[in-house]
Write a protein that holds these residues in place. Sequence first.
Motif, PDB file in Angstrom:
ATOM      1  N   THR A 168       0.870  -1.311  -0.062  1.00 31.00           N
ATOM      2  CA  THR A 168      -0.108   0.177  -0.219  1.00 31.00           C
ATOM      3  C   THR A 168       0.969   1.131  -0.128  1.00 31.00           C
ATOM      4  O   THR A 168       1.948   1.034   0.706  1.00 31.00           O
ATOM      5  N   MET A 169       0.644   2.278  -0.602  1.00 33.55           N
ATOM      6  CA  MET A 169       1.087   3.680  -0.629  1.00 33.55           C
ATOM      7  C   MET A 169       0.531   4.582   0.457  1.00 33.55           C
ATOM      8  O   MET A 169      -0.532   4.418   0.580  1.00 33.55           O
ATOM      9  N   HIS A 170       1.560   4.973   1.160  1.00 35.63           N
ATOM     10  CA  HIS A 170       1.049   5.794   2.560  1.00 35.63           C
ATOM     11  C   HIS A 170       2.177   6.904   2.513  1.00 35.63           C
ATOM     12  O   HIS A 170       3.547   6.592   2.858  1.00 35.63           O
ATOM     13  N   TYR A 171       1.824   8.135   2.474  1.00 37.64           N
ATOM     14  CA  TYR A 171       2.882   9.448   2.512  1.00 37.64           C
ATOM     15  C   TYR A 171       3.931   9.216   1.634  1.00 37.64           C
ATOM     16  O   TYR A 171       5.087   9.448   2.060  1.00 37.64           O
ATOM     17  N   LEU A 174       6.007   3.124   0.018  1.00 41.48           N
ATOM     18  CA  LEU A 174       5.314   1.829  -0.152  1.00 41.48           C
ATOM     19  C   LEU A 174       5.425   0.948   1.029  1.00 41.48           C
ATOM     20  O   LEU A 174       6.751   0.835   1.275  1.00 41.48           O
ATOM     21  N   PHE A 175       4.623   0.498   1.575  1.00 39.08           N
ATOM     22  CA  PHE A 175       4.746  -0.502   2.725  1.00 39.08           C
ATOM     23  C   PHE A 175       4.095  -1.735   2.103  1.00 39.08           C
ATOM     24  O   PHE A 175       3.297  -1.834   1.500  1.00 39.08           O
ATOM     25  N   ALA A 176       4.891  -2.811   2.643  1.00 35.61           N
ATOM     26  CA  ALA A 176       4.784  -4.144   2.248  1.00 35.61           C
ATOM     27  C   ALA A 176       4.786  -5.195   2.906  1.00 35.61           C
ATOM     28  O   ALA A 176       5.825  -5.159   4.177  1.00 35.61           O
ATOM     29  N   THR A 177       4.094  -6.466   2.820  1.00 35.93           N
ATOM     30  CA  THR A 177       4.412  -7.386   3.458  1.00 35.93           C
ATOM     31  C   THR A 177       5.060  -8.364   2.624  1.00 35.93           C
ATOM     32  O   THR A 177       4.990  -8.279   1.261  1.00 35.93           O
TER      33      THR A 177
END
Length: 462
Positions: A168-171, A174-177
């Motif tokens: 997911t893109m946040h500020y 990219l944050f990822a599992t």
Amino acid sequence: MKKKKIQDFRRSINLKLNENLVGLNAGKMAYNFAFSGGSLRGECPFQAFFDRYFGSLGEFEQILNPDMVLAGGVCVYYEKTDENAGTRADKLVVVDKNNKVFYLNLYDAEPKFIDLNLKFTSKPTAFCYNHYGDDCLVFCSKTDNMVVWDGENDAYFVENSPKITSMTMHYERLFATTSTDKYTLYFSDDLDPTNWNENITEGGFIQMLDERGELLKVISFLGYVYVFREHGISRVTAYADQTQFAVTHLFTASGKIFADTVALCGDKVMFACEDGIYVFDGLSARKVLSNLDGFIKSDSHSTAIFYEGKYYLSLRVDYDGKVGCENGEYINNVVLIYGDGYEIVRGYDIRKFCAGDELYAISGTSVLKIGTNGLQKCWESPVVDLGSSKRKRVLWLYLDTCCDVTVTFFGDGIQKSVTVSGSATAQRVRVDMTCRKFGLRIVSIDDAPKVSRPQIYYRYTE
């Protein structure tokens, strides 16, 4: 003579209460009927098969076939703007059974599938992102590095990226599992989702080693990153400075959460657990549709999407008999649609949804826009005694219906079916069946049925 009238069908199904407590005012089973207006209607909000671009499904079936879908197909709506022409250049992207990528230019005069010359070693996921001014599609898989495609030039791999399972893109990060470390949340450099260098000024990671289990899916919601895990939800406060990142654990589930059912639904998030469907508001989760306990049994094959105010959940339900996809091999066979009320569409083996200007889905044989045309529609009541253990002789049925329907009365080990003809006025048919307890089943194969106000006339025989 006594009369029992079903006022309307808005209560749809109730499996939570004893059948005699529910009476005939709610069903114990229904599918392919809509109930929100009080009558039984064939108005599930789907359209016919995907024939907008082709006169037949032949070309789709060459690419999207049962072997490909059993491997877990992918369908992505890629929103793209042609900056030079100033026009839309949206694409429908699909992945075949060999994990090769094809795309369709939706605004071409005669769209055809084009081979992107890109192949993964496992099923990829994808999301749209504006990368340095270009509307790009970013692919990831559990066994491959990230791939970026701008819709025009060749796609390229990002060599140092993790093996991503959810993102997911946040500020602008990219944050990822990942598949390689299922208890760690990774994040890229800000302003560059292709930079995964781990240091205090670029990318990094956060470990979560508590009882909530593996990290399944991440979403950006209400200014936070929410991590949906096997048995709970964690919240990450993540602004520009990574030294200020913080983790809060919010919810522990009683059953397992299924990653592909998590969907951002406007001001809430919905997801499916082993014990039902939940709504999450950013702080706490509450269960919905408890009246369907025992019916909704999601598993790792279940998948969901939010589209135009409704949550669409594809899952498997065990029925007697066969409808649609159940006549062959299938994994899922029901789409539960939850909005102001709910509807149940039976007979389609949906493995994945994607949404753009319309709702698309990958089924057992093709890309579809789902429709209930030609499929059997059914509503079935509980078996009730109408408050008395006396034997009852069911004499007549009055019913309003615009098309021919079959009504079957059943109870005490016997059943009797009658046909009610479509008419502008209520029709009366003779039943003549004697039993202590009974229920009824209404079945239609018409494309646009409307059934209302059943009235049952009976008398006691002892």
